[in-house]
Design a protein around this motif. Structure first.
Motif, PDB file in Angstrom:
ATOM      1  N   GLN A 314       0.824  -1.192   0.000  1.00 24.34           N
ATOM      2  CA  GLN A 314       0.000   0.000   0.000  1.00 24.34           C
ATOM      3  C   GLN A 314       0.870   1.258   0.000  1.00 24.34           C
ATOM      4  O   GLN A 314       1.957   1.271   0.573  1.00 24.34           O
ATOM      5  N   THR A 315       0.353   2.275  -0.622  1.00 24.38           N
ATOM      6  CA  THR A 315       1.098   3.535  -0.662  1.00 24.38           C
ATOM      7  C   THR A 315       0.959   4.255   0.667  1.00 24.38           C
ATOM      8  O   THR A 315      -0.165   4.558   1.099  1.00 24.38           O
ATOM      9  N   SER A 317       0.967   7.187   3.548  1.00 27.40           N
ATOM     10  CA  SER A 317       0.513   8.584   3.492  1.00 27.40           C
ATOM     11  C   SER A 317       1.678   9.560   3.612  1.00 27.40           C
ATOM     12  O   SER A 317       1.607  10.684   3.122  1.00 27.40           O
ATOM     13  N   LEU A 319       4.985  11.343   2.722  1.00 23.07           N
ATOM     14  CA  LEU A 319       5.726  11.547   1.480  1.00 23.07           C
ATOM     15  C   LEU A 319       7.139  10.984   1.584  1.00 23.07           C
ATOM     16  O   LEU A 319       7.693  10.479   0.595  1.00 23.07           O
ATOM     17  N   GLN A 322       6.868   7.340   1.045  1.00 20.28           N
ATOM     18  CA  GLN A 322       6.585   7.076  -0.366  1.00 20.28           C
ATOM     19  C   GLN A 322       7.865   7.089  -1.194  1.00 20.28           C
ATOM     20  O   GLN A 322       8.066   6.243  -2.077  1.00 20.28           O
ATOM     21  N   SER A 323       8.745   8.019  -0.903  1.00 18.78           N
ATOM     22  CA  SER A 323       9.989   8.082  -1.657  1.00 18.78           C
ATOM     23  C   SER A 323      10.883   6.888  -1.356  1.00 18.78           C
ATOM     24  O   SER A 323      11.679   6.478  -2.212  1.00 18.78           O
ATOM     25  N   PHE A 326       8.964   3.637  -3.134  1.00 18.74           N
ATOM     26  CA  PHE A 326       8.581   3.697  -4.546  1.00 18.74           C
ATOM     27  C   PHE A 326       9.620   2.990  -5.403  1.00 18.74           C
ATOM     28  O   PHE A 326      10.834   3.112  -5.197  1.00 18.74           O
ATOM     29  N   HIS A 332       5.312   1.648  -8.733  1.00 17.29           N
ATOM     30  CA  HIS A 332       4.400   1.778  -7.589  1.00 17.29           C
ATOM     31  C   HIS A 332       5.177   1.388  -6.332  1.00 17.29           C
ATOM     32  O   HIS A 332       6.366   1.022  -6.413  1.00 17.29           O
ATOM     33  N   SER A 333       4.562   1.503  -5.196  1.00 18.67           N
ATOM     34  CA  SER A 333       5.229   1.224  -3.926  1.00 18.67           C
ATOM     35  C   SER A 333       5.442  -0.274  -3.762  1.00 18.67           C
ATOM     36  O   SER A 333       4.519  -1.066  -3.995  1.00 18.67           O
TER      37      SER A 333
END
Length: 354
Positions: A314-315, A317, A319, A322-323, A326, A332-333
């Motif tokens: 899951q991505t 929340s 940021l 996420q980096s 990814f 995608h993650s």
């Protein structure tokens, strides 16, 4: 003409009835009745509606032991108590059990002169007895066949309702689909290795609750669950192999969704702790001795085949997260892992996720 009368509601009058009836261990119910033969004629009258009724204070007093007459006194305790005799008497008893409210002495016939004193036994009326029993054989055989058919349907229903390992044990295709084990024998061989340790498995939720509410240093052992441990393992393998949701699993195994969640959290931690201490690397000599022919020659010294893989997640929340997760390759993650395979393709090593 006989009539049947229920016991009075007045406690004192009912106690008198029970005393006169003299039946040990008898409990009065709403269906208990005493027939009119045990009452005197003056204690019964016919109401305006034609119903035979009892006088308000009527008490049953006519029984077999007093020859249905108040003039005959009941034998004393000495006469009624049995005493041993030197000669064994042949006793013949003939009675039926149609009326449960009549108490009397059974007729006892002996073949010797020194027969024991008579013992008060229960003798019931025979006006409801029937010497013939009529059975419709065709109907009886039809009902027997229906019962057998319903029994088979019930057994089949229980088998289809319960989804577990035993249901798939005879189908190699189902075992491979739901567990990814090559066969039922391979699955049972793995189960035999971990079965003893399952009795000491700590449920993750139980462990967290114990640590938050207790100061004891002992680890909480597992409590009895609705599924057997081997079926819990089958549920966990089913979840990994098919990727079905928890809602589907709770319907399949007929358990609550929270129970499915606890199983899916507890078993990965249990297997990681148990199998993580097992050495998975074989000695180089054994690897070379069992190496497939395709690896002879240039690749004869191969011990393990390493590769990297990514699993979608899951991505997050954040940021920053996420980096970090990814993947420019998958777009995608993902979580990254290093895996090791044996020569015939079985996974023998999985690193921590990155």
């Amino acid at each position: 003409m006989l009539s049947f009368h229920s016991f009075p509601k007045d406690s004192e009058l009912r106690a008198q009835w029970l005393l006169k009836i003299r039946r040990d261990g008898f409990t009065v119910t709403t269906r208990s009745r005493v027939c009119s033969r045990h009452f005197e004629t003056g204690e019964i009258f016919v109401s305006s509606s034609g119903k035979r009724c009892l006088q308000p204070k009527a008490v049953p007093s006519l029984f077999h032991w007093n020859n249905f007459s108040k003039k005959t006194e009941r034998p004393g305790v000495w006469e009624r108590r049995p005493r041993p005799v030197d000669t064994v008497a042949m006793v013949t008893v003939d009675y039926n059990t149609e009326d449960e409210n009549d108490v009397s002495d059974m007729p006892i016939t002996g073949c010797t002169e020194s027969a024991p004193a008579s013992i008060p036994l229960i003798e019931d009326h025979d006006y409801a007895a029937s010497p013939l029993i009529v059975v419709d054989r065709i109907k009886y055989e039809t009902m027997s066949r229906e019962i057998e058919e319903l029994r088979r349907q019930l057994e089949s229903y229980h088998l289809t309702q319960g989804f577990g390992l035993q249901r798939c044990a005879t189908s190699p295709e189902d075992i491979r689909y739901y567990t990814r084990f090559p066969s039922y024998e391979h699955l049972m061989a793995f189960w035999n290795l971990i079965q003893e340790a399952t009795s000491r498995m700590v449920r993750v939720t139980s462990g967290q609750k114990s640590l938050s509410t207790s100061t004891s240093t002992e680890s909480p052992v597992n409590r009895p669950t609705k599924l057997l441990p081997i079926d819990e393992l089958f549920l966990f393998l089913n979840y990994l192999a098919t990727g079905c949701t928890q809602r589907e699993l709770c319907h399949k195994f007929n358990i609550h969704r929270a129970t499915v969640s606890r199983i899916l959290v507890s078993w990965p931690n249990f297997l990681y702790t148990l199998l993580g201490s097992v050495s998975i690397w074989m000695a180089p000599g054994r690897v070379r001795a069992n190496c497939p022919a395709d690896f002879s020659g240039t690749y004869k010294n191969t011990q393990v085949i390493l590769d990297c893989t990514e699993m979608r997640c899951q991505t997050p929340s954040s940021l920053l997260l996420q980096s970090e997760v990814f993947s420019t390759y998958k777009l995608h993650s993902t979580f990254k892992a290093l895996i090791g395979m044996s020569h015939h393709g079985a996974l023998t090593f999985v690193s921590a996720l990155f």
